[in-house]
Scaffold this motif. Structure first.
Motif, PDB file in Angstrom:
ATOM      1  N   CYS A   1      -4.024-115.134  -3.678  1.00  6.94           N
ATOM      2  CA  CYS A   1      -3.826-116.506  -3.262  1.00  6.94           C
ATOM      3  C   CYS A   1      -3.024-117.154  -4.218  1.00  6.94           C
ATOM      4  N   VAL A   2      -2.478-118.427  -3.692  1.00  5.22           N
ATOM      5  CA  VAL A   2      -1.643-119.199  -4.801  1.00  5.22           C
ATOM      6  C   VAL A   2      -2.535-120.659  -4.645  1.00  5.22           C
ATOM      7  N   TYR A   3      -2.916-121.090  -6.086  1.00  4.28           N
ATOM      8  CA  TYR A   3      -3.476-122.241  -6.149  1.00  4.28           C
ATOM      9  C   TYR A   3      -2.459-123.345  -6.525  1.00  4.28           C
ATOM     10  N   ASP A   4      -2.593-124.341  -5.906  1.00  7.50           N
ATOM     11  CA  ASP A   4      -1.371-125.401  -6.241  1.00  7.50           C
ATOM     12  C   ASP A   4      -2.054-126.858  -6.177  1.00  7.50           C
ATOM     13  N   GLU A   5      -1.420-127.724  -6.596  1.00  4.96           N
ATOM     14  CA  GLU A   5      -1.725-129.307  -6.704  1.00  4.96           C
ATOM     15  C   GLU A   5      -2.092-129.787  -5.211  1.00  4.96           C
ATOM     16  N   PHE A   6      -1.408-129.377  -4.270  1.00  4.97           N
ATOM     17  CA  PHE A   6      -1.171-129.682  -2.954  1.00  4.97           C
ATOM     18  C   PHE A   6      -2.839-129.377  -2.229  1.00  4.97           C
ATOM     19  N   ASP A   7      -3.112-127.995  -2.058  1.00  2.00           N
ATOM     20  CA  ASP A   7      -4.131-127.465  -1.347  1.00  2.00           C
ATOM     21  C   ASP A   7      -5.207-126.971  -1.962  1.00  2.00           C
ATOM     22  N   GLY A   8      -5.236-126.744  -3.578  1.00  2.00           N
ATOM     23  CA  GLY A   8      -6.177-126.011  -4.109  1.00  2.00           C
ATOM     24  C   GLY A   8      -5.865-124.411  -3.742  1.00  2.00           C
ATOM     25  N   TRP A   9      -6.893-123.690  -3.500  1.00  2.00           N
ATOM     26  CA  TRP A   9      -6.356-122.380  -3.038  1.00  2.00           C
ATOM     27  C   TRP A   9      -5.854-122.515  -1.501  1.00  2.00           C
ATOM     28  N   ASN A  10      -4.418-121.875  -1.520  1.00  2.00           N
ATOM     29  CA  ASN A  10      -3.863-121.391  -0.317  1.00  2.00           C
ATOM     30  C   ASN A  10      -4.553-120.270   0.607  1.00  2.00           C
ATOM     31  N   ILE A  11      -5.451-120.635   1.293  1.00  2.00           N
ATOM     32  CA  ILE A  11      -6.191-119.459   2.044  1.00  2.00           C
ATOM     33  C   ILE A  11      -5.857-119.343   3.548  1.00  2.00           C
ATOM     34  N   ASP A  12      -4.897-119.813   3.988  1.00  2.00           N
ATOM     35  CA  ASP A  12      -4.532-119.835   5.432  1.00  2.00           C
ATOM     36  C   ASP A  12      -4.677-118.471   5.765  1.00  2.00           C
ATOM     37  N   ARG A  13      -5.241-118.148   6.979  1.00  2.00           N
ATOM     38  CA  ARG A  13      -5.131-116.937   7.660  1.00  2.00           C
ATOM     39  C   ARG A  13      -3.798-116.230   8.062  1.00  2.00           C
ATOM     40  N   TYR A  14      -3.594-115.292   8.785  1.00  2.00           N
ATOM     41  CA  TYR A  14      -2.385-114.727   8.977  1.00  2.00           C
ATOM     42  C   TYR A  14      -2.076-115.395  10.526  1.00  2.00           C
ATOM     43  N   ILE A  15      -1.347-116.645  10.408  1.00  2.00           N
ATOM     44  CA  ILE A  15      -1.282-117.375  11.342  1.00  2.00           C
ATOM     45  C   ILE A  15       0.102-116.666  12.248  1.00  2.00           C
ATOM     46  N   GLU A  16      -0.017-116.835  13.474  1.00  5.73           N
ATOM     47  CA  GLU A  16       1.221-116.230  14.467  1.00  5.73           C
ATOM     48  C   GLU A  16       2.593-117.022  14.431  1.00  5.73           C
ATOM     49  N   VAL A  17       2.485-118.337  14.225  1.00  4.48           N
ATOM     50  CA  VAL A  17       3.576-119.077  14.222  1.00  4.48           C
ATOM     51  C   VAL A  17       4.419-118.941  12.481  1.00  4.48           C
ATOM     52  N   GLY A  18       5.539-118.824  12.581  1.00  5.32           N
ATOM     53  CA  GLY A  18       6.393-118.905  11.418  1.00  5.32           C
ATOM     54  C   GLY A  18       5.703-117.765  10.453  1.00  5.32           C
ATOM     55  N   ASP A  19       6.052-117.781   9.280  1.00  5.68           N
ATOM     56  CA  ASP A  19       5.380-116.943   8.208  1.00  5.68           C
ATOM     57  C   ASP A  19       4.197-117.464   7.490  1.00  5.68           C
ATOM     58  N   PRO A  20       3.034-116.796   7.331  1.00  8.28           N
ATOM     59  CA  PRO A  20       2.031-117.227   6.697  1.00  8.28           C
ATOM     60  C   PRO A  20       1.807-116.960   5.232  1.00  8.28           C
ATOM     61  N   PHE A  21       3.125-116.460   4.579  1.00  6.26           N
ATOM     62  CA  PHE A  21       3.162-116.172   3.225  1.00  6.26           C
ATOM     63  C   PHE A  21       3.390-117.217   2.307  1.00  6.26           C
ATOM     64  N   TYR A  22       2.826-117.093   0.985  1.00  6.73           N
ATOM     65  CA  TYR A  22       3.061-117.964  -0.136  1.00  6.73           C
ATOM     66  C   TYR A  22       2.597-117.177  -1.101  1.00  6.73           C
ATOM     67  N   TYR A  23       3.435-116.897  -2.124  1.00  7.95           N
ATOM     68  CA  TYR A  23       3.237-115.842  -3.352  1.00  7.95           C
ATOM     69  C   TYR A  23       3.670-116.595  -4.471  1.00  7.95           C
TER      70      TYR A  23
ATOM     71  N   VAL B   1      13.686-118.606  -4.701  1.00 13.08           N
ATOM     72  CA  VAL B   1      13.132-119.971  -4.582  1.00 13.08           C
ATOM     73  C   VAL B   1      12.188-119.993  -3.658  1.00 13.08           C
ATOM     74  N   GLY B   2      10.888-119.920  -3.980  1.00 12.79           N
ATOM     75  CA  GLY B   2       9.801-119.735  -2.935  1.00 12.79           C
ATOM     76  C   GLY B   2       9.368-120.885  -2.380  1.00 12.79           C
ATOM     77  N   ASP B   3       8.549-120.892  -1.520  1.00 13.99           N
ATOM     78  CA  ASP B   3       8.110-121.891  -0.858  1.00 13.99           C
ATOM     79  C   ASP B   3       6.566-121.799  -0.278  1.00 13.99           C
ATOM     80  N   ASP B   4       5.734-122.531   0.108  1.00 12.94           N
ATOM     81  CA  ASP B   4       4.610-122.475   0.862  1.00 12.94           C
ATOM     82  C   ASP B   4       5.220-122.499   2.491  1.00 12.94           C
ATOM     83  N   CYS B   5       5.299-121.057   2.901  1.00 15.38           N
ATOM     84  CA  CYS B   5       5.794-121.054   4.165  1.00 15.38           C
ATOM     85  C   CYS B   5       4.950-121.499   5.502  1.00 15.38           C
ATOM     86  N   VAL B   6       3.926-122.218   5.012  1.00 16.89           N
ATOM     87  CA  VAL B   6       3.145-122.542   6.006  1.00 16.89           C
ATOM     88  C   VAL B   6       3.351-123.988   6.175  1.00 16.89           C
ATOM     89  N   ASP B   7       3.054-124.852   5.001  1.00 16.19           N
ATOM     90  CA  ASP B   7       3.486-126.118   4.966  1.00 16.19           C
ATOM     91  C   ASP B   7       4.900-126.635   4.897  1.00 16.19           C
TER      92      ASP B   7
END
Ligand SMILES: [Zn+2]
Length: 651
Positions: free
Chosen positions: A205-227, A387-393
């Motif tokens: 998982c990715v650790y960032d300044e916004f969420d700490g560890w990004n541990i979102d589950r495999y959500i059905e909407v959009g992409d759950p990915f963040y690498y 250019v990556g992004d947090d696909c959940v947020d």
């Protein structure tokens, strides 16, 4: 992410398609002129400053020079069990802590158990985890199946700037049904069976300044990915006779006991790796500008894919490479898979589903749809991969940019940004009746994610292009890529890059279009025509203003008509929240019209409506007429009084 909906014999052949690309200069009209004084923005249409964005590491990264760059390193060895629809794997990972905090445990995504299936659920069984020391130390870990998550306890606290080396053994079961990103589906009898291994190994998982560890589950909407980017090495073993499409450059192969092992060299960092294998893939390849572009498809889809897929892939690569910035990898694969969507992006490899070909073959959609999905997924190489992004947020960012880009592909090769759009996306946006804020996490507005990503975002981006000018917009996209090359981006980064290319503040644009829930809804009030002066004055008021946080600022063409439907006044008004307008007319006004035809974005009650109009115009005779009237009345009064006085005297 996956676009809309989404799909080969082992005879490889080299395609030698001659690709002549005719450059068509896009001429998107940009209004110039009279912005409200309180809105401080630079001059529209000014000379571009293509060198205004600092290149950072772009120059050396784009040439493949990553010397001195510290990233995690993952060596992944995979072995496909064809009959069991499973993959045994060993992941050797040197996890690099690039964050300012120390960790005693690290979370990994175990996505397959969240994927859709028919009767065989996907899963990752983690067999054991050890250190890479000798002798290895067995590490404890906790699997949270419902969260598709695993926490691994480290032998000691991992300090910033340090590596933790782990050896993870696992077995991944590929889900059946052909619905989701990974799976084993199809039949060898009709030459459709494909094994797709995507998001199928433990990914940190990715650790960032916004969420700490990004541990979102495999959500059905959009992409759950963040690498995060990482250095990868990939070994894939399959039964002989299988054709494999995988991330990276095929560097070697080794055959033994009826099985073949491929070694993929991925010289540059990527966010993840994927492979797909089938006994039936048809392969076409061509070398374009140093990139080995290959397509892998099923024989049943040949009528759609043959030659077309390679042509569209190379055209996409050429357009986006020259427009946004350098695609630095040596390979790009476009691969057919089974899934319920249209396509899905991974580094150096995108998937287009069998469903896309089926829809076209059945006549539901035209060949344009194939182009759309291919160009969309390839655009993601720039927006979500490089250019990556947090696909959940911030998923709207990469999806919106990829969606704008596939329409730009249409504009470039078919001369129309709306070529794939029926009805035009802007009509859907204008008539969308729900409150919808773009700049929100998919977790906050799950039901609106698809609308935001594929419909509203590309329209707002197109609005931005038409507002600041084509050249400044494209220069901004290029600057965004250079600024965040191999990094993670947020909306602020995007705005900064656009402001840099534009040469001025763009808060007035971004705040309203990205953060307001409702579109503006203009009405005309207090329209008064001064007949003597031939001047018409009225107010343009946004009746949705109270529901929003920020004023919308956009140009609105205004036309005034007489009763014979002749235009008697015409102007373009910057409406900054509201506006007061005074125009000189050449006759008596009968109707005032706000013309919404050129990407004026407002709420409209029904599809196809392109203006607002009112006939409520008060006619004022003017002071001179009033004065003349008053003088006339006074004079008449004097005459009457004089008449009676004279009559009395006579009496
Ligand atoms: Zn997408």
């Amino acid at each position: 992410m996956k676009a809309g909906v989404k799909e080969t014999d082992g005879c490889a052949r080299q395609a030698t398609a001659l690709l002549l690309v005719i450059l068509m200069v896009s001429t998107i009209a940009t209004w110039s002129d009279t912005r409200p004084a309180q809105t401080q923005i630079g001059s529209i249409g000014e000379t571009l400053r293509t060198d205004s964005v600092p290149a950072g590491d772009y120059d050396r990264f784009s040439r493949g020079n990553f010397s001195g760059v510290s990233l995690s390193k993952l060596n992944l060895s995979l072995s496909l069990n064809e009959t069991g629809s499973s993959v045994r794997g060993i992941l050797l990972i040197d996890f690099y802590n690039d964050d300012p905090v120390s960790f005693t445990s690290i979370p990994f995504h175990l996505y397959p158990s969240g994927m859709a299936y028919e009767s065989r659920a996907g899963k990752i069984d983690v067999l054991n985890i050890t250190t890479i020391d000798y002798p290895p130390e067995t590490l404890t870990f906790d699997v949270h199946s419902s969260q598709q998550l695993m926490w691994v306890d480290l032998p000691s606290a991992l300090q910033p700037g340090e590596y933790a080396s782990l050896n993870i053994s696992f077995v991944t079961t590929l889900p059946d049904g052909g619905f989701d990103r990974a799976g084993a589906y199809g039949s060898d009898i009709d030459h459709t069976r494909i094994f797709t291994f995507s998001s199928c190994y433990p990914v940190p998982c990715v650790y960032d300044e916004f969420d700490g560890w990004n541990i979102d589950r495999y959500i059905e909407v959009g992409d759950p990915f963040y690498y995060d980017m990482a250095f990868y090495d990939l070994l894939i073993e399959v039964p002989q006779g299988m054709v494999v499409a995988a991330t990276g450059n095929l560097a070697g192969e080794f055959t033994q006991d009826g099985r073949i092992q491929y070694h993929y060299n991925i010289a540059l960092p990527v966010r993840e790796v994927t492979f797909s294998a089938s006994r039936h893939y048809v392969v076409e390849s061509a070398l374009y500008n140093g990139v080995n572009v290959s397509t892998f498809y099923l024989p049943a889809s040949a009528s759609i894919w043959e030659d077309n897929a390679l042509l569209c892939s190379i055209q996409s690569l050429e357009l986006f490479n020259s427009t946004f910035g350098i695609y630095p990898y040596a390979t790009l694969n476009v691969v057919e898979q089974h899934a319920a969507y249209g396509g899905m992006e991974y580094p150096c490899q995108v998937y287009i589903t069998r469903g896309v070909s089926q829809r076209i073959q059945s006549g539901q959609r035209g060949l344009w749809y194939f182009e759309l999905v291919v160009s969309h997924e390839i655009a993601h190489q720039w927006w979500s991969q490089l250019v990556g992004d947090d696909c959940v947020d911030w998923g709207f960012l990469d999806e919106g940019l990829a969606s704008w880009s596939h329409s730009y592909y249409a504009e470039y090769y078919h001369s129309d940004w709306e070529y794939y759009q029926s009805p035009p996306l802007i009509d859907t946006v204008r008539t969308f009746t729900y409150g919808c804020t773009i700049n929100q996490s998919n977790l906050v507005r799950p039901d609106l994610t698809s609308y935001v990503d594929y419909t509203e975002m590309p329209v707002v981006l197109e609005k931005l292009r038409r507002t600041i000018g084509h050249d400044a917009f494209l220069s901004g996209l290029g600057g965004f890529l250079r600024d965040r090359y191999f990094l993670i981006a947020t909306l602020n980064d995007f705005q900064n890059a656009l402001e840099s290319s534009f040469g001025g503040d763009l808060d007035w644009f971004f705040q309203s279009w990205f953060n307001n829930p409702l579109l503006p809804n203009y009405v005309i009030q207090n329209a008064v025509y001064n007949q003597m002066g031939s001047t018409l004055t009225f107010s343009i008021v946004d009746v949705n203003r109270q529901s929003n946080v920020y004023d919308y600022c956009q140009q609105v063409p205004v036309k005034v008509y007489d009763s014979g439907e002749n235009i008697i006044a015409e102007t373009i008004v910057w409406v900054n929240g509201s506006a007061t307008v005074t125009v000189q007319t050449t006759g008596n006004p009968h109707e005032i019209k706000l013309d919404y035809s050129n990407y004026v974005i407002v709420f409209l009650p029904y599809l196809g409506m392109e203006y607002y109009s009112t006939h409520e115009i008060e006619i004022s005779l003017g002071y001179a007429v009033l004065l003349a009237g008053a003088v006339s009345v006074a004079a008449l009064s004097i005459l009457i009084v004089a008449y009676y006085l004279k009559k009395q005297r006579a009496g």
